[in-house]
Design an enzyme around this catalytic site. Structure first.
Site, PDB file in Angstrom:
ATOM      1  N   LYS A 116       0.811  -1.123   0.007  1.00 11.82           N
ATOM      2  CA  LYS A 116       0.007   0.024  -0.127  1.00 11.82           C
ATOM      3  C   LYS A 116       0.727   1.465  -0.131  1.00 11.82           C
ATOM      4  CE  LYS A 116      -3.681  -2.547   0.190  1.00 11.82           C
ATOM      5  NZ  LYS A 116      -4.030  -2.906  -0.979  1.00 11.82           N
ATOM      6  N   GLU A 200      -3.435  11.093   7.482  1.00 14.14           N
ATOM      7  CA  GLU A 200      -4.179  11.501   6.356  1.00 14.14           C
ATOM      8  C   GLU A 200      -5.374  12.530   6.797  1.00 14.14           C
ATOM      9  OE1 GLU A 200      -6.034   8.597   3.981  1.00 14.14           O
ATOM     10  OE2 GLU A 200      -4.121   8.003   2.971  1.00 14.14           O
ATOM     11  N   HIS A 235     -16.380  -2.634   5.790  1.00 16.99           N
ATOM     12  CA  HIS A 235     -15.618  -2.581   4.548  1.00 16.99           C
ATOM     13  C   HIS A 235     -15.697  -3.672   3.473  1.00 16.99           C
ATOM     14  CE1 HIS A 235     -13.726   0.550   6.535  1.00 16.99           C
ATOM     15  NE2 HIS A 235     -13.602  -0.097   7.672  1.00 16.99           N
ATOM     16  N   ARG A 292      -7.155  -7.125 -10.426  1.00 16.04           N
ATOM     17  CA  ARG A 292      -7.799  -8.308 -10.740  1.00 16.04           C
ATOM     18  C   ARG A 292      -9.173  -7.863 -11.365  1.00 16.04           C
ATOM     19  NH1 ARG A 292      -8.880  -7.171  -5.318  1.00 16.04           N
ATOM     20  NH2 ARG A 292     -11.087  -6.920  -5.049  1.00 16.04           N
TER      21      ARG A 292
HETATM   22  C1  MV4 Z   1     -10.539   7.241   4.639  1.00 12.13           C
HETATM   23  C2  MV4 Z   1     -11.664   7.523   5.133  1.00 12.13           C
HETATM   24  C3  MV4 Z   1     -11.983   8.915   5.182  1.00 12.13           C
HETATM   25  N1  MV4 Z   1     -10.829   9.765   5.141  1.00 12.13           N
HETATM   26  N2  MV4 Z   1      -9.291   7.805   4.592  1.00 12.13           N
HETATM   27  C4  MV4 Z   1     -11.524   2.124   4.671  1.00 12.13           C
HETATM   28  C5  MV4 Z   1     -10.723   1.345   4.297  1.00 12.13           C
HETATM   29  C6  MV4 Z   1      -9.989   1.707   3.139  1.00 12.13           C
HETATM   30  N3  MV4 Z   1     -10.512   1.300   1.956  1.00 12.13           N
HETATM   31  C7  MV4 Z   1     -10.050   3.319   3.456  1.00 12.13           C
HETATM   32  N4  MV4 Z   1     -11.191   3.684   4.160  1.00 12.13           N
HETATM   33  C8  MV4 Z   1     -11.351   4.817   4.421  1.00 12.13           C
HETATM   34  N5  MV4 Z   1     -10.298   5.612   4.382  1.00 12.13           N
HETATM   35  C9  MV4 Z   1      -9.559   9.223   4.796  1.00 12.13           C
HETATM   36  N6  MV4 Z   1      -8.517  10.124   4.549  1.00 12.13           N
HETATM   37  C10 MV4 Z   1     -12.791   6.644   4.996  1.00 12.13           C
HETATM   38  C11 MV4 Z   1     -12.503   5.194   4.902  1.00 12.13           C
HETATM   39  C12 MV4 Z   1     -13.575   4.557   4.887  1.00 12.13           C
HETATM   40  C13 MV4 Z   1     -14.176   3.774   3.823  1.00 12.13           C
HETATM   41  C14 MV4 Z   1     -13.612   3.979   2.558  1.00 12.13           C
HETATM   42  C15 MV4 Z   1     -14.021   3.427   1.424  1.00 12.13           C
HETATM   43  C16 MV4 Z   1     -15.320   2.498   1.513  1.00 12.13           C
HETATM   44  C17 MV4 Z   1     -15.928   2.072   2.814  1.00 12.13           C
HETATM   45  C18 MV4 Z   1     -15.445   2.967   3.883  1.00 12.13           C
HETATM   46  C19 MV4 Z   1     -16.111   2.664   5.012  1.00 12.13           C
HETATM   47  C20 MV4 Z   1     -15.459   3.344   6.205  1.00 12.13           C
HETATM   48  C21 MV4 Z   1     -14.395   4.346   6.195  1.00 12.13           C
END
Ligand code: MV4
Length: 667
Positions: A116, A200, A235, A292
């Site tokens: 990542k 972040e 997620h 994928r």
């Molecule tokens: C974030 C965010 C808000 N702000 N980063 C969740 C796991 C990974 N996919 C990244 N995620 C997030 N990163 C910042 N700077 C909110 C999430 C997040 C989220 C992102 C995508 C799909 C579902 C989610 C559910 C909760 C939080």
């Protein structure tokens, strides 16, 4: 193009890949574990190879066994699907070493995107926007505090070794930072053995919008528009759609350009997805790249009219992309829901069990069903609980949503818990209907989406009771037709009597309480009596077992699946489980005073346990009736002398027929 393809996967994606391979005239080889011997993907493939015991680590993850199966079967290529080995660079290399074509990106691209923080650095170089933050190696708390103040609050602390939402902590203000950092490092160390942090800016209500890209070996790379996958639970994507609701064309072009830049930065080949966080102000930031084909690829296929698995095979065979960018366009709107074997009432615990009854929606130009299961399958804990994907497509989102509601209404799963009712409720949520979705949607509407089932409605109880009586009469009628006099009035199972209020009492139970339903026979159906309400009911069972009923003039269709005394009622978007208390319930004490016993339902006398004139005590078995595919033994409701037995073994009796008379003690 390849002559023979091995699919190193199972379930719906294996079936889906086989479908395209067959369409292209490619022979297919399935691999399966012992648990999947009879599974759908094995049945659909031209050939199948057993590769090990049920656990994935002993079968679907066994690189050596899969390569051996491909070599032995003469396959030239291996499609990994998604999950399992799909993003395993070692597997991609093992295929190449064995002279097999891995249907996917170069191993180096898998490696690059698998790490990542390395991925983020590569994206930064490629000019792909990242969330403002700090991803450096220096972890001194003082430096991190300075970085935090530079980035601004609210701030997200993410464990570098985390992922998928694990190890994230929101910090609202600078004065909370030192304590939050210490706590986050402790948690990361215990969860991942690595306390390194990245910082972040925190996006409060981001959407998850991803761009499908495709690159070939001739330097071509196109995008196939976006998918909105914001409706997630812990997620895990639950609902995906394309295009993203409310997406402006300018923003689409910007995100697509960034996605293509990302793919080119790593010399990508094949199907890939760049996932972005889309903020409320329209800014977007790289999250990760998946190397994928994604679970949700069908929504892209439906709006673009392309078969992405065919593209994968053509690109892997060295052919150029089938389309140039200006030949691709969006037609309509598609939505996918994932039907999971999990119990929303038990915090979505994965459910196992046997699919006693399964009906999936009929496919059409608006409805697609990708599934790897069939009625009778046993869903085990070994594999992902995805049962099927229901994908709908229409000119407008509103229409697609209507097809989705009808498709979920037509989905019937009995034998294990699934999330169908939960998905159906999402379809009626006002924010979802308006397309006002973000990653916090499910959490925000948890109460509405996950409210525990209310008591069964009067109509639901009436439908279940109506089904039971119609089913009994149907069975009795079938039996009567086997007798010498099928038209004899004795074989009339309608239950209607002249000048008598012939009725039937049923006791139905759900997880909380009991409901007595009394159905009074009427010339044109029943009068249904429930505590506090009565209404008319009539109905019929169709040849495929559906109940067409009219309750107080309201006509409706329902499905009732009966297993023994367990009833599952599926009606207007809801699944309801009810237990049918023993058919003899309440009857015996009613009849005890009368000293006679009549048949609780039509059936066949299969045993008489006493002789006329015998003295019996309360509870002594008197006779056994076979009905509803079950045996019901009628016991003496009181002590006394058997004064009359009206039937012999083997005789058919109709409901209400007097079976035995018992003279009370002392006459
Ligand atoms: C974030 C965010 C808000 N702000 N980063 C969740 C796991 C990974 N996919 C990244 N995620 C997030 N990163 C910042 N700077 C909110 C999430 C997040 C989220 C992102 C995508 C799909 C579902 C989610 C559910 C909760 C939080």
């Amino acid at each position: 193009m390849f002559d023979c393809l091995l699919i190193a996967n199972r379930g719906e994606i294996a079936c889906r890949i086989i479908a395209t391979a067959k369409r292209l005239g490619i022979r297919t080889v399935a691999v399966h574990s012992e648990a999947d011997r009879q599974s759908r993907h094995v049945r659909l493939a031209d050939e199948a190879v057993l590769i090990g015991p049920p656990p994935a680590r002993d079968s679907y993850l066994r690189i050596d066994k899969i390569i051996a199966a491909a070599t032995r079967s003469g396959a030239q290529a291996i499609h990994p699907g998604y999950g399992f080995l799909a993003e395993n660079a070692e597997f991609a290399r093992a295929c190449e070493t064995a002279g097999l074509n891995f249907i996917g990106p170069p191993a180096a691209a898998i490696d690059a995107m698998g790490d990542k923080s390395r991925a983020k650095k590569l994206m930064e170089t490629a000019g792909v926007p990242l969330v403002p933050g700090y991803h450096g190696e220096e972890q001194d708390p003082e430096l991190l505090l300075l970085q935090a103040e530079r980035i601004g609050f609210p701030l997200l602390l993410k464990a570098s070794a985390g992922g998928g939402g694990k190890g994230m902590r929101v910090v609202e203000a600078a004065d909370e930072f030192p304590a939050a950092l210490a706590a986050a490092k402790r948690e990361a160390l215990s969860a991942f053995g690595d306390e390194r942090m990245l910082l972040e800016r925190y996006l409060r209500r981001p959407r998850h919008v991803e761009i499908q890209v495709f690159a070939d070996t001739h330097g071509n790379c196109v995008h196939l528009f976006e998918r909105d996958c914001s409706v997630q639970r812990r997620h895990q994507k639950v609902i995906e759609e394309a295009p993203a609701p409310g997406m402006r064309e300018e923003l689409r072009q910007q995100m697509a350009a960034a996605a293509i830049a990302a793919a080119k930065a790593i010399a990508y080949v094949g199907a890939g997805t760049i996932e972005f966080l889309l903020d409320e102000d329209g800014s977007f930031y790289f999250m990760e790249m998946n190397t994928r084909l994604q679970v949700e690829h069908p929504v892209t296929e439906l709006i673009s009219g392309q078969d992405l698995v065919a593209w994968q095979l053509q690109v892997a065979a060295g052919e150029p992309l089938p389309c140039r960018q200006n030949e691709l366009s969006i037609a309509g709107h598609a939505i996918e829901v994932r039907l999971y074997a999990e119990d929303p009432q038990r915090d979505f615990l994965p459910a196992t069990g046997r699919l006693e009854h399964l009906r999936l929606p009929a496919i059409s130009s608006n409805v697609r069903v990708d599934t790897g299961i069939q009625q009778g399958d046993t869903i085990s804990i070994h594999y992902d609980p995805l049962l099927a994907k229901l994908i709908v497509h229409a000119a407008e989102r509103r229409q697609a949503l209507q097809w989705l509601r009808r498709g979920l209404d037509a989905t019937e799963v009995v034998g294990l818990a699934c999330n169908r009712d939960f998905l159906r409720r999402v379809c009626d949520n006002a924010e979802f209907v308006a397309g006002d979705i973000d990653t916090g949607f499910i959490e925000r509407h948890r109460d509405q989406l996950l409210s525990s089932q209310q008591q069964p409605s009067a109509e639901q109880l009436a439908l279940a009771a109506l089904y039971v009586l119609l089913q009994r009469h149907q069975e009795a009628k079938a039996r009567a037709e086997q007798t010498a006099e099928p038209t004899s009035p004795w074989n009339d199972t309608s239950g209607w009597r002249l000048n008598s209020d012939n009725h039937h009492r049923l006791l139905l139970r759900d997880s909380d309480q009991e409901y007595v339903v009394i159905l009074h026979y009427r010339p044109d159906g029943y009068l249904v009596e429930l505590p506090g309400s009565t209404f008319t009911a009539r109905g019929e069972l169709t040849t495929d077992g559906e109940l067409l009923a009219t309750i107080d003039g309201h006509r409706c269709r329902a499905r009732v699946i009966q297993q023994g005394l367990e009833l599952t009622l599926i009606v207007s978007g809801e699944t309801r489980s009810l237990h049918l208390a023993d058919p003899l319930y309440g009857l015996l004490d009613q009849q005890a005073a009368a000293g006679s016993l009549s048949a609780p339902m039509p059936g066949k006398i299969i045993a008489i346990h006493i002789a006329s004139g015998a003295r019996v005590n309360v509870g002594d078995p008197l006779l056994t009736l076979e009905a509803m595919k079950m045996e019901h033994t009628i016991n003496a409701p009181k002590s006394g002398e058997v004064s009359e037995i009206y039937f012999q073994v083997g005789e058919m009796v109709e409901e209400g027929a007097q079976l035995i008379a018992i003279a009370s003690e002392g006459g």
